[in-house]
Motif scaffolding. Structure first.
Motif, PDB file in Angstrom:
ATOM      1  N   LYS A 125       0.844  -1.199   0.000  1.00 35.17           N
ATOM      2  CA  LYS A 125       0.000   0.000   0.000  1.00 35.17           C
ATOM      3  C   LYS A 125       0.876   1.244   0.000  1.00 35.17           C
ATOM      4  CE  LYS A 125      -3.769  -2.333  -0.006  1.00 35.17           C
ATOM      5  NZ  LYS A 125      -4.529  -2.420  -1.253  1.00 35.17           N
ATOM      6  N   VAL A 126       0.372   2.315  -0.579  1.00 37.36           N
ATOM      7  CA  VAL A 126       1.103   3.574  -0.668  1.00 37.36           C
ATOM      8  C   VAL A 126       0.933   4.392   0.614  1.00 37.36           C
ATOM      9  CG1 VAL A 126       1.286   5.757  -1.949  1.00 37.36           C
ATOM     10  CG2 VAL A 126       0.957   3.597  -3.183  1.00 37.36           C
ATOM     11  N   TYR A 127      -0.257   4.293   1.222  1.00 34.33           N
ATOM     12  CA  TYR A 127      -0.476   5.015   2.470  1.00 34.33           C
ATOM     13  C   TYR A 127      -1.520   4.330   3.342  1.00 34.33           C
ATOM     14  CZ  TYR A 127      -4.629   7.208   0.276  1.00 34.33           C
ATOM     15  OH  TYR A 127      -5.828   7.442  -0.346  1.00 34.33           O
ATOM     16  N   ILE A 128      -1.477   4.701   4.627  1.00 31.68           N
ATOM     17  CA  ILE A 128      -2.460   4.272   5.620  1.00 31.68           C
ATOM     18  C   ILE A 128      -3.250   5.514   5.999  1.00 31.68           C
ATOM     19  CG2 ILE A 128      -2.802   3.394   7.958  1.00 31.68           C
ATOM     20  CD1 ILE A 128      -0.175   1.984   7.814  1.00 31.68           C
ATOM     21  N   TRP A 129      -4.554   5.358   6.200  1.00 32.88           N
ATOM     22  CA  TRP A 129      -5.365   6.495   6.624  1.00 32.88           C
ATOM     23  C   TRP A 129      -6.355   6.068   7.696  1.00 32.88           C
ATOM     24  CZ3 TRP A 129     -10.687   7.327   6.151  1.00 32.88           C
ATOM     25  CH2 TRP A 129     -11.386   6.353   5.447  1.00 32.88           C
ATOM     26  N   LEU A 130      -6.930   7.063   8.361  1.00 32.02           N
ATOM     27  CA  LEU A 130      -7.916   6.811   9.414  1.00 32.02           C
ATOM     28  C   LEU A 130      -8.678   8.090   9.697  1.00 32.02           C
ATOM     29  CD1 LEU A 130      -6.612   8.237  12.192  1.00 32.02           C
ATOM     30  CD2 LEU A 130      -5.015   6.376  11.840  1.00 32.02           C
ATOM     31  N   GLY A 131      -9.769   7.945  10.427  1.00 27.77           N
ATOM     32  CA  GLY A 131     -10.515   9.089  10.934  1.00 27.77           C
ATOM     33  C   GLY A 131     -10.442   9.059  12.451  1.00 27.77           C
ATOM     34  N   VAL A 132     -10.203  10.208  13.071  1.00 30.45           N
ATOM     35  CA  VAL A 132     -10.119  10.293  14.530  1.00 30.45           C
ATOM     36  C   VAL A 132     -10.934  11.508  14.982  1.00 30.45           C
ATOM     37  CG1 VAL A 132      -7.911  11.554  14.446  1.00 30.45           C
ATOM     38  CG2 VAL A 132      -8.564  10.346  16.527  1.00 30.45           C
ATOM     39  N   TRP A 133     -11.754  11.308  15.995  1.00 32.19           N
ATOM     40  CA  TRP A 133     -12.624  12.370  16.494  1.00 32.19           C
ATOM     41  C   TRP A 133     -11.799  13.575  16.896  1.00 32.19           C
ATOM     42  CZ3 TRP A 133     -15.583  12.380  21.753  1.00 32.19           C
ATOM     43  CH2 TRP A 133     -16.570  13.381  21.734  1.00 32.19           C
ATOM     44  N   GLU A 134     -12.210  14.741  16.439  1.00 31.22           N
ATOM     45  CA  GLU A 134     -11.455  15.969  16.711  1.00 31.22           C
ATOM     46  C   GLU A 134     -11.356  16.273  18.202  1.00 31.22           C
ATOM     47  OE1 GLU A 134     -13.380  19.274  14.803  1.00 31.22           O
ATOM     48  OE2 GLU A 134     -15.242  19.014  15.926  1.00 31.22           O
ATOM     49  N   GLU A 135     -12.219  15.663  19.020  1.00 29.49           N
ATOM     50  CA  GLU A 135     -12.185  15.885  20.468  1.00 29.49           C
ATOM     51  C   GLU A 135     -11.519  14.728  21.222  1.00 29.49           C
ATOM     52  OE1 GLU A 135     -15.775  17.505  22.201  1.00 29.49           O
ATOM     53  OE2 GLU A 135     -16.338  18.364  20.258  1.00 29.49           O
ATOM     54  N   ASN A 136     -10.660  13.995  20.521  1.00 29.16           N
ATOM     55  CA  ASN A 136      -9.915  12.904  21.141  1.00 29.16           C
ATOM     56  C   ASN A 136      -8.410  13.213  21.033  1.00 29.16           C
ATOM     57  OD1 ASN A 136      -8.868  10.490  22.092  1.00 29.16           O
ATOM     58  ND2 ASN A 136     -10.137   9.193  20.788  1.00 29.16           N
ATOM     59  N   PRO A 137      -7.921  14.165  21.839  1.00 31.69           N
ATOM     60  CA  PRO A 137      -6.525  14.591  21.698  1.00 31.69           C
ATOM     61  C   PRO A 137      -5.516  13.484  21.960  1.00 31.69           C
ATOM     62  CG  PRO A 137      -7.508  15.543  23.684  1.00 31.69           C
ATOM     63  CD  PRO A 137      -8.625  14.880  22.907  1.00 31.69           C
ATOM     64  N   ARG A 138      -5.842  12.549  22.846  1.00 31.64           N
ATOM     65  CA  ARG A 138      -4.925  11.441  23.116  1.00 31.64           C
ATOM     66  C   ARG A 138      -4.660  10.633  21.839  1.00 31.64           C
ATOM     67  NH1 ARG A 138      -4.386   7.759  28.031  1.00 31.64           N
ATOM     68  NH2 ARG A 138      -3.405   5.900  27.185  1.00 31.64           N
TER      69      ARG A 138
END
Length: 173
Positions: A125-138
């Motif tokens: 694969k060329v890249y890995i991606w994800l979505g993370v809640w903007e209010e989850n700073p950890r």
């Protein structure tokens, strides 16, 4: 603590995935969401039927982190059409990395992330991606520490609440 082992999950571990999913999602997000939205989300996304469908999808893989006999975290990755947003064949999505609160700070999330990286590289694969809640700073700090950068945003539906996820990616080539 014994060393943590990570193994690929099979259909026979459906209940383990279901229980881990419900427990870790609740631990992570219950305090920031309404009880009704949490209940709706858990029922819809961690039903036996939904987990069975996901485990049977050849374009999705689950891995479980074990501390001895105890399942303490899990990883779900997607490629191809299983990705939650179309990113093409060059991408691998980390849909979920969740760890029981009892094992936060014990590098379980890092081991699960490294498994995702290993799979992505083995699939070229060329890249890995994800979505993370903007209010989850950890979580955001964790992904930034591992070389991810923000590239977009999308809406994540948590029951009736629309929340913003930061989409992050890491180039592998």
């Amino acid at each position: 603590m014994k060393s943590i082992a990570v193994s690929k999950a099979s259909l026979g571990e459906l209940k383990v995935i279901q229980d881990l999913g419900r427990t870790t999602f609740f631990e992570t997000f219950a305090a920031s969401n309404s009880e009704a939205d949490m209940r709706t989300y858990l029922e819809a996304n961690f039903s036996e039927e939904k987990i069975r469908t996901e485990l049977n999808n050849a374009e999705s893989l689950f891995f479980i982190a074990w501390d001895g006999e105890e399942a303490v975290g899990y990883l779900k990755i997607n490629v191809g059409h299983a990705q939650t947003e179309e990113q093409g064949d060059e991408a691998l999505e980390i849909e979920r990395i969740y760890v029981k609160s009892s094992h936060h700070g014990k590098k379980v999330g890092q081991l699960l992330y490294e498994k995702a990286l290993e799979v992505a590289k083995s699939l070229n694969k060329v890249y890995i991606w994800l979505g993370v809640w903007e209010e989850n700073p950890r979580a955001i700090r964790f992904y930034e520490k591992n070389g991810f950068v923000a590239f977009d945003k999308h809406i994540f539906k948590m029951g009736t609440d629309e929340q913003t996820d930061i989409m992050m990616k890491k180039n592998l080539k």
